[in-house]
Write an enzyme that holds these catalytic residues in place. Sequence first.
Site, PDB file in Angstrom:
ATOM      1  N   LYS A 113      29.389  29.711  46.715  1.00 42.20           N
ATOM      2  CA  LYS A 113      30.654  29.311  47.347  1.00 42.20           C
ATOM      3  C   LYS A 113      30.432  28.933  48.802  1.00 42.20           C
ATOM      4  O   LYS A 113      31.091  28.031  49.314  1.00 42.20           O
ATOM      5  CB  LYS A 113      31.679  30.443  47.245  1.00 42.20           C
ATOM      6  N   LYS A 199      28.452  26.513  34.157  1.00 37.97           N
ATOM      7  CA  LYS A 199      29.585  27.346  33.742  1.00 37.97           C
ATOM      8  C   LYS A 199      30.909  26.572  33.848  1.00 37.97           C
ATOM      9  O   LYS A 199      31.087  25.808  34.797  1.00 37.97           O
ATOM     10  CB  LYS A 199      29.592  28.548  34.702  1.00 37.97           C
ATOM     11  N   LYS A 202      36.988  26.939  37.535  1.00 44.41           N
ATOM     12  CA  LYS A 202      38.226  26.394  38.123  1.00 44.41           C
ATOM     13  C   LYS A 202      37.919  25.402  39.237  1.00 44.41           C
ATOM     14  O   LYS A 202      38.716  24.521  39.538  1.00 44.41           O
ATOM     15  CB  LYS A 202      39.028  27.532  38.782  1.00 44.41           C
TER      16      LYS A 202
HETATM   17  P1  TYM Z   1      37.672  35.089  38.311  1.00 45.56           P
HETATM   18  O1  TYM Z   1      39.097  35.034  38.712  1.00 45.56           O
HETATM   19  O2  TYM Z   1      36.747  34.036  38.807  1.00 45.56           O
HETATM   20  O3  TYM Z   1      37.540  35.096  36.729  1.00 45.56           O
HETATM   21  C1  TYM Z   1      38.298  35.984  35.923  1.00 45.56           C
HETATM   22  C2  TYM Z   1      37.519  36.423  34.719  1.00 45.56           C
HETATM   23  O4  TYM Z   1      37.115  35.285  33.938  1.00 45.56           O
HETATM   24  C3  TYM Z   1      35.708  35.347  33.703  1.00 45.56           C
HETATM   25  N1  TYM Z   1      35.177  33.971  33.674  1.00 45.56           N
HETATM   26  C4  TYM Z   1      34.436  33.486  32.665  1.00 45.56           C
HETATM   27  N2  TYM Z   1      34.016  34.058  31.517  1.00 45.56           N
HETATM   28  C5  TYM Z   1      33.297  33.279  30.673  1.00 45.56           C
HETATM   29  N3  TYM Z   1      32.972  31.988  30.939  1.00 45.56           N
HETATM   30  C6  TYM Z   1      33.361  31.383  32.076  1.00 45.56           C
HETATM   31  N4  TYM Z   1      33.055  30.120  32.305  1.00 45.56           N
HETATM   32  C7  TYM Z   1      34.141  32.133  33.006  1.00 45.56           C
HETATM   33  N5  TYM Z   1      34.701  31.873  34.209  1.00 45.56           N
HETATM   34  C8  TYM Z   1      35.335  32.994  34.598  1.00 45.56           C
HETATM   35  C9  TYM Z   1      35.151  36.125  34.895  1.00 45.56           C
HETATM   36  O5  TYM Z   1      33.891  36.686  34.600  1.00 45.56           O
HETATM   37  C10 TYM Z   1      36.229  37.181  35.088  1.00 45.56           C
HETATM   38  O6  TYM Z   1      36.053  38.267  34.187  1.00 45.56           O
HETATM   39  N6  TYM Z   1      35.866  38.625  41.279  1.00 45.56           N
HETATM   40  C11 TYM Z   1      36.648  38.402  40.077  1.00 45.56           C
HETATM   41  C12 TYM Z   1      38.050  38.980  40.143  1.00 45.56           C
HETATM   42  C13 TYM Z   1      38.064  40.430  40.462  1.00 45.56           C
HETATM   43  C14 TYM Z   1      37.716  41.481  39.569  1.00 45.56           C
HETATM   44  C15 TYM Z   1      37.913  42.683  40.319  1.00 45.56           C
HETATM   45  C16 TYM Z   1      37.285  41.535  38.244  1.00 45.56           C
HETATM   46  C17 TYM Z   1      38.423  40.977  41.649  1.00 45.56           C
HETATM   47  N7  TYM Z   1      38.334  42.347  41.581  1.00 45.56           N
HETATM   48  C18 TYM Z   1      37.663  43.924  39.747  1.00 45.56           C
HETATM   49  C19 TYM Z   1      37.040  42.784  37.678  1.00 45.56           C
HETATM   50  C20 TYM Z   1      37.226  43.966  38.434  1.00 45.56           C
HETATM   51  C21 TYM Z   1      36.775  36.895  39.897  1.00 45.56           C
HETATM   52  O7  TYM Z   1      36.719  36.150  40.825  1.00 45.56           O
HETATM   53  O8  TYM Z   1      37.074  36.538  38.629  1.00 45.56           O
END
Ligand code: TYM
Length: 336
Positions: A113, A199, A202
């Site tokens: 990022k 991957k 978004k």
């Molecule tokens: P975020 O918002 O980017 O994504 C949310 C969830 O979606 C999963 N994910 C994917 N899984 C499979 N294939 C993909 N292409 C893909 N893109 C996204 C992510 O692995 C995630 O499970 N840092 C985290 C948010 C967060 C969080 C937490 C998660 C903040 N605090 C505490 C768990 C526990 C994030 O940015 O996810």
Amino acid sequence: MAKQRVLSGIQPTGDLHLGNYLGAIRNWVEIQENYDSFLFMADLHAITVPHDPAQLANNTYKVAATYLASGISLDYATIFVQSHISAHSELAWLFNCITPLNWLERMIQFKEKAIKQGEDVSVGLLDYPVLQAADILLYEPDLVPVGEDQKQHLELTRDIAQRFNHKFSSEENPVLKVPTPLIRKEGARVMSLTDGTKKMSKSDPSELSRINLLDSPETITQKIKKCKTDPTRGLEFDNPDRPECNNLLTLYMLLSGQSKEAVAQECADMGWGQFKPLLTETTIAALTPIQEKYHAIMDDKGYLESVLKQGKEKAAEVANATLLKAKQALGYSIPL
Ligand code: TYM
């Protein structure tokens, strides 16, 4: 016996896509009956990159509505907004003071990022995984179900918990519970439709790279029509030279609810011209009921707000109890 606890969250930035659904939300729904789930919208994380204040609240409602529309039930789950619980920010600060800087500098997501942000990299972007550790450890979960890309952040969370326990509590009576990540094999890494080695994300500038959960049937049809394939006839899983083929078959398997063996057999002799309409139809059939529920929930903000208010109360109770224990361990003992 009390149920084991699950915690997870999603950032309310942009539209959720099939990666978010198959890597995270759907797994939460599948296991929810057996756990006490705490699921939140990570709106403090959402401002670690430049954001539009006019969109933040609505994006947060949208993610909450998506959880409910995807089948998360309030019989099992507490849904809440991260910024409603000040313990997240407070514990993150305490963790900042025990986390070595170089643990953060080596985080892959930070590096990726930061490159995209150029000059405009905030301290928050670097500190993001410390806040994530606070999000998790406050709720003392047994399991944290996430996609593959969060693996490193969960390892850091475990490291922070262990370091805190080692420095500020005894081995017999640790203050923080060390959680276990739950990363399913299938769907943990849904790949881009335009490049099977990247991957689905978004932040990919190309809309064609992802299927959003709210895409119309026409848009889904267009995106699958245009997605990258290869010239080989006959479709197969796990061929490293055919990443797109593996990804599209995996999507079909997960969205149709069939086993890998059944899909491998069904598609073994297919060409893309036959497979693409099948995937399109299956994707539309899987997403339509979610979309219908989503729109009904979004039309009833009063209901959504009552869910979040109730969630806040339950989450705050758990989070504040852990925060108090952590503060006491650090020596904050003067009575209020
Ligand atoms: P975020 O918002 O980017 O994504 C949310 C969830 O979606 C999963 N994910 C994917 N899984 C499979 N294939 C993909 N292409 C893909 N893109 C996204 C992510 O692995 C995630 O499970 N840092 C985290 C948010 C967060 C969080 C937490 C998660 C903040 N605090 C505490 C768990 C526990 C994030 O940015 O996810």
